[in-house]
Write an enzyme that holds these catalytic residues in place. Structure first.
Site, PDB file in Angstrom:
ATOM      1  N   HIS A 179       0.198  -4.136 -14.634  1.00  0.00           N
ATOM      2  CA  HIS A 179       1.097  -5.215 -13.870  1.00  0.00           C
ATOM      3  C   HIS A 179       2.075  -6.019 -14.210  1.00  0.00           C
ATOM      4  O   HIS A 179       2.429  -6.405 -13.430  1.00  0.00           O
ATOM      5  CB  HIS A 179      -0.447  -5.855 -12.968  1.00  0.00           C
ATOM      6  CG  HIS A 179      -1.083  -6.840 -15.018  1.00  0.00           C
ATOM      7  ND1 HIS A 179      -2.615  -6.281 -14.552  1.00  0.00           N
ATOM      8  CD2 HIS A 179      -0.834  -7.744 -14.732  1.00  0.00           C
ATOM      9  CE1 HIS A 179      -2.918  -7.419 -16.102  1.00  0.00           C
ATOM     10  NE2 HIS A 179      -1.889  -8.290 -15.699  1.00  0.00           N
ATOM     11  N   THR A 209       1.031  -1.137  -0.017  1.00  0.00           N
ATOM     12  CA  THR A 209       0.186  -0.275  -0.001  1.00  0.00           C
ATOM     13  C   THR A 209       0.861   1.231  -0.135  1.00  0.00           C
ATOM     14  O   THR A 209       1.634   1.297   0.374  1.00  0.00           O
ATOM     15  CB  THR A 209      -1.265  -0.260   1.047  1.00  0.00           C
ATOM     16  OG1 THR A 209      -1.700  -1.418   1.056  1.00  0.00           O
ATOM     17  CG2 THR A 209      -1.840   1.051   1.107  1.00  0.00           C
ATOM     18  N   GLU A 255      -3.195 -15.268   2.957  1.00  0.00           N
ATOM     19  CA  GLU A 255      -3.361 -14.526   3.598  1.00  0.00           C
ATOM     20  C   GLU A 255      -5.468 -13.705   4.208  1.00  0.00           C
ATOM     21  O   GLU A 255      -5.162 -13.453   5.134  1.00  0.00           O
ATOM     22  CB  GLU A 255      -2.965 -12.307   2.715  1.00  0.00           C
ATOM     23  CG  GLU A 255      -3.367 -11.315   3.466  1.00  0.00           C
ATOM     24  CD  GLU A 255      -2.655 -10.259   2.715  1.00  0.00           C
ATOM     25  OE1 GLU A 255      -1.857 -10.439   2.343  1.00  0.00           O
ATOM     26  OE2 GLU A 255      -2.737  -9.026   3.982  1.00  0.00           O
ATOM     27  N   GLY A 301     -23.102  -3.058  28.310  1.00  0.00           N
ATOM     28  CA  GLY A 301     -24.053  -1.794  28.769  1.00  0.00           C
ATOM     29  C   GLY A 301     -22.962  -1.123  28.519  1.00  0.00           C
ATOM     30  O   GLY A 301     -22.096  -1.369  28.398  1.00  0.00           O
ATOM     31  N   ARG A 359     -24.265 -10.051  35.321  1.00  0.00           N
ATOM     32  CA  ARG A 359     -24.790  -8.758  35.518  1.00  0.00           C
ATOM     33  C   ARG A 359     -26.386  -8.790  36.155  1.00  0.00           C
ATOM     34  O   ARG A 359     -26.364  -9.581  35.438  1.00  0.00           O
ATOM     35  CB  ARG A 359     -24.438  -7.873  34.597  1.00  0.00           C
ATOM     36  CG  ARG A 359     -25.223  -6.656  34.651  1.00  0.00           C
ATOM     37  CD  ARG A 359     -24.028  -5.542  35.168  1.00  0.00           C
ATOM     38  NE  ARG A 359     -25.253  -4.289  34.880  1.00  0.00           N
ATOM     39  CZ  ARG A 359     -24.520  -3.303  35.758  1.00  0.00           C
ATOM     40  NH1 ARG A 359     -24.138  -3.632  36.574  1.00  0.00           N
ATOM     41  NH2 ARG A 359     -25.073  -2.340  36.131  1.00  0.00           N
TER      42      ARG A 359
HETATM   43  C1  LIG Z   1      -4.130  -1.508  10.391  1.00  0.00           C
HETATM   44  C2  LIG Z   1      -3.382  -1.508   8.719  1.00  0.00           C
HETATM   45  C3  LIG Z   1      -3.033  -2.084   8.371  1.00  0.00           C
HETATM   46  C4  LIG Z   1      -2.531  -3.009   7.293  1.00  0.00           C
HETATM   47  N1  LIG Z   1      -0.945  -3.131   6.874  1.00  0.00           N
HETATM   48  C5  LIG Z   1      -1.081  -3.661   5.976  1.00  0.00           C
HETATM   49  C6  LIG Z   1       0.349  -4.092   5.035  1.00  0.00           C
HETATM   50  O1  LIG Z   1       0.939  -5.296   6.127  1.00  0.00           O
HETATM   51  N2  LIG Z   1       0.969  -3.707   4.045  1.00  0.00           N
HETATM   52  C7  LIG Z   1      -0.107  -3.354   2.704  1.00  0.00           C
HETATM   53  O2  LIG Z   1       1.084  -3.392   1.677  1.00  0.00           O
HETATM   54  N3  LIG Z   1      -1.506  -2.717   3.657  1.00  0.00           N
HETATM   55  C8  LIG Z   1      -1.540  -2.945   4.896  1.00  0.00           C
HETATM   56  N4  LIG Z   1      -2.640  -2.359   5.122  1.00  0.00           N
HETATM   57  C9  LIG Z   1      -3.233  -1.305   3.698  1.00  0.00           C
HETATM   58  C10 LIG Z   1      -4.560  -2.302   3.726  1.00  0.00           C
HETATM   59  O3  LIG Z   1      -4.207  -3.026   2.793  1.00  0.00           O
HETATM   60  C11 LIG Z   1      -5.050  -1.013   3.161  1.00  0.00           C
HETATM   61  O4  LIG Z   1      -6.087   0.105   4.000  1.00  0.00           O
HETATM   62  C12 LIG Z   1      -6.600  -1.692   1.891  1.00  0.00           C
HETATM   63  O5  LIG Z   1      -6.494  -2.605   0.648  1.00  0.00           O
HETATM   64  C13 LIG Z   1      -7.515  -0.548   1.383  1.00  0.00           C
HETATM   65  O6  LIG Z   1      -6.662   0.390   0.674  1.00  0.00           O
HETATM   66  P1  LIG Z   1      -6.886   1.990   0.664  1.00  0.00           P
HETATM   67  O7  LIG Z   1      -6.916   2.478   2.258  1.00  0.00           O
HETATM   68  O8  LIG Z   1      -5.523   2.753  -0.249  1.00  0.00           O
HETATM   69  O9  LIG Z   1      -8.194   2.771   0.692  1.00  0.00           O
HETATM   70  P2  LIG Z   1      -8.533   2.531  -0.592  1.00  0.00           P
HETATM   71  O10 LIG Z   1      -8.413   1.441  -1.684  1.00  0.00           O
HETATM   72  O11 LIG Z   1      -8.664   4.330  -1.196  1.00  0.00           O
HETATM   73  O12 LIG Z   1     -10.413   2.293  -1.022  1.00  0.00           O
HETATM   74  C14 LIG Z   1     -11.579   3.088   0.016  1.00  0.00           C
HETATM   75  C15 LIG Z   1     -12.788   2.651  -0.326  1.00  0.00           C
HETATM   76  O13 LIG Z   1     -13.384   2.716  -1.264  1.00  0.00           O
HETATM   77  C16 LIG Z   1     -13.764   1.159  -1.539  1.00  0.00           C
HETATM   78  N5  LIG Z   1     -13.616   0.853  -3.045  1.00  0.00           N
HETATM   79  C17 LIG Z   1     -12.703   1.127  -3.005  1.00  0.00           C
HETATM   80  N6  LIG Z   1     -12.203   0.027  -4.618  1.00  0.00           N
HETATM   81  C18 LIG Z   1     -13.351   0.375  -4.826  1.00  0.00           C
HETATM   82  C19 LIG Z   1     -13.732  -0.713  -5.977  1.00  0.00           C
HETATM   83  N7  LIG Z   1     -13.640  -1.188  -7.407  1.00  0.00           N
HETATM   84  N8  LIG Z   1     -15.768  -1.167  -5.690  1.00  0.00           N
HETATM   85  C20 LIG Z   1     -15.915  -0.816  -4.540  1.00  0.00           C
HETATM   86  N9  LIG Z   1     -15.357   0.229  -3.672  1.00  0.00           N
HETATM   87  C21 LIG Z   1     -13.900   0.310  -3.715  1.00  0.00           C
HETATM   88  C22 LIG Z   1     -12.896  -0.066  -0.487  1.00  0.00           C
HETATM   89  O14 LIG Z   1     -13.021  -0.770  -0.171  1.00  0.00           O
HETATM   90  C23 LIG Z   1     -12.569   1.722   0.586  1.00  0.00           C
HETATM   91  O15 LIG Z   1     -14.344   1.257   1.303  1.00  0.00           O
HETATM   92  C24 LIG Z   1      -2.599  -2.264   6.326  1.00  0.00           C
HETATM   93  C25 LIG Z   1      -3.942  -1.470   6.703  1.00  0.00           C
HETATM   94  C26 LIG Z   1      -4.533  -1.301   7.906  1.00  0.00           C
HETATM   95  C27 LIG Z   1      -6.028  -0.154   8.163  1.00  0.00           C
END
Ligand SMILES: Cc1cc2nc3c(=O)[nH]c(=O)nc-3n(C[C@H](O)[C@H](O)[C@H](O)COP(=O)(O)OP(=O)(O)OC[C@H]3O[C@@H](n4cnc5c(N)ncnc54)[C@H](O)[C@@H]3O)c2cc1C
Length: 382
Positions: free
Chosen positions: A180, A126, A244, A341, A270
């Site tokens: 990709h 990410t 994963e 609660g 409770r």
């Molecule tokens: C605590 C935590 C740990 C993490 N650990 C890792 C890690 O170890 N390595 C790593 O690489 N990443 C990690 N991540 C990242 C995680 O995989 C991403 O946050 C996730 O893939 C979503 O990407 P984004 O946050 O950019 O959201 P976005 O892609 O911006 O999405 C925002 C919203 O839009 C929705 N959305 C996006 N595309 C579509 C679509 N085509 N159709 C419908 N809805 C859509 C999503 O479902 C979401 O609700 C972690 C995230 C968190 C919060």
């Protein structure tokens, strides 16, 4: 109902791991949550006792354990707290990349240390501008003079603060079409010149899990650290992401079971209006419905785990299990907190932490909307 893949040897492991966690994790977990991290010594103790990557070959320090062992380890860690998710990520998500695509030399160099806890691993997909849409990442790696020069920024990386070895998803051919096909995986070691950690991220939950930004500014990565072949990274990810997502589902169901246990215990104690909270029909129906859904979820998950262990193509089932179990864990967390609660809103009650920790499971490892898109594709809808 016992899962068909759970045999006596898995139960033996569960008993010994529970004993280990009773001594080494449960008494300290609240402290780790407050400190915002788990000590490296805990990783080393896990390693010493054979709980890190037991599935690896003996020559690398494992004992060729089947995936049933991973299930048990992830369930027992989850029962302590979702904040230990980084251990499952190391064991069953990142190290499998090194094992599946690494050269003999890479494996010899790194895998033994992954079983002892000397090396903690992470995977960095990410970026600030690209999460779900992985193909749009901007981190690049240019091959120059025996090194790849890596530039870019990653965020939300689990184990990001402590990781010694990071599988970084980058573009070795930013002009590739389709895009990709330009994606590769690079192994970045912690002392790589030009690599630094960004902010440790302040999350609403998973407080004992270190999550951070990673920054690459002309980072010099030896060419020997390319994992597998250039341009194949996206395909490797698509293969490994199944396990994963299964790991996330396993954690979600274990968390549901833990929350139901906590809540059943609480409502039986409770009192209100001269009766226990458990004696109200609303409480009984709510918990009976949740118990039913959790058992349905576990049954489907177990079937999917078994198929995965048999090497079947489970892309559709894993996607289903991931979105359904993680939606369920949010629902269970909400209802169980409510049944506590006002006390459910207090940090001294475990259910409060569970409530904070649950929602992220529907976001990471591919958000639930992405899971549904995969299922729709498998159904021939797109
Ligand atoms: C605590 C935590 C740990 C993490 N650990 C890792 C890690 O170890 N390595 C790593 O690489 N990443 C990690 N991540 C990242 C995680 O995989 C991403 O946050 C996730 O893939 C979503 O990407 P984004 O946050 O950019 O959201 P976005 O892609 O911006 O999405 C925002 C919203 O839009 C929705 N959305 C996006 N595309 C579509 C679509 N085509 N159709 C419908 N809805 C859509 C999503 O479902 C979401 O609700 C972690 C995230 C968190 C919060």
């Amino acid at each position: 109902m016992k899962a068909p893949y759970i045999k006596e040897e898995h139960e033996i492991l569960r008993r010994s791991l529970r004993k280990f966690l009773d001594k080494e994790a449960y008494p300290y977990f609240d402290e780790w949550e407050k400190q915002g991290g788990i000590p490296r010594t805990f990783w080393q103790k896990l390693g010493k006792n054979g709980y890190l990557c037991p599935w690896l070959d003996e020559e690398y320090g494992g004992f060729e354990a089947d995936f049933g062992y991973s299930v048990v380890i992830n369930e027992e860690l989850e029962k302590v707290g979702t904040g230990l998710i980084g251990i499952g990520l190391h064991n069953d998500i990142v190290v499998p990349y090194l094992h599946a695509y690494g050269t003999k030399d890479q494996k010899k160099k790194w895998l033994p240390k992954c079983t002892t806890g000397e090396l903690i691993t992470a995977i960095a997909m990410t970026e600030p501008g690209a999460g779900s849409d992985l193909a749009s990442i901007r981190t690049t790696a240019v091959n120059s003079d025996g090194h790849y020069i890596l530039n870019g920024e990653k965020t939300f990386i689990t184990n990001g603060v402590h990781a010694d070895l990071i599988v970084v998803v980058c573009k070795t051919d930013p002009k590739a079409s389709p895009v990709h096909k330009g994606i590769s995986l690079m192994i970045v070691e912690k002392d790589t010149p030009g690599f630094k950690r960004g902010k440790k991220l302040d999350k609403i939950g998973l407080h004992s899990q270190d999550t951070s930004e990673l920054i690459f500014e002309d980072a010099k990565v030896p060419v020997e650290n390319l994992l597998g072949q250039e341009g194949q990274g996206f395909y490797y990810l698509m293969n490994q992401l199944q396990q994963e997502r299964l790991i996330v589902g396993i954690g979600a169901i274990a968390a549901c079971e833990r929350m139901l246990d906590l809540t059943v215990e609480y409502v039986k104690e409770r009192q209100a209006f001269g009766k226990t909270i458990a004696s109200f029909q609303n409480t009984q129906f709510t918990l009976a419905e949740l118990q039913t859904e959790v058992e349905i979820g576990r049954t489907f998950l177990d079937r999917t785990i078994e198929a995965h262990m048999n090497g079947e193509d489970v892309v559709k089932e894993v996607s289903m299990a991931k979105w359904w179990t993680t939606d369920l864990v949010k629902k269970v967390a909400m209802s169980c907190m409510h049944l506590h609660g006002g006390y459910g809103y207090m940090e001294e009650y475990e259910i409060a932490r569970r409530f904070r920790d649950a929602p992220v499971t529907a976001i990471y490892a591919g958000s639930n909307e992405i899971m549904k898109s995969i299922i729709a594709k498998k159904m021939g809808l797109l």
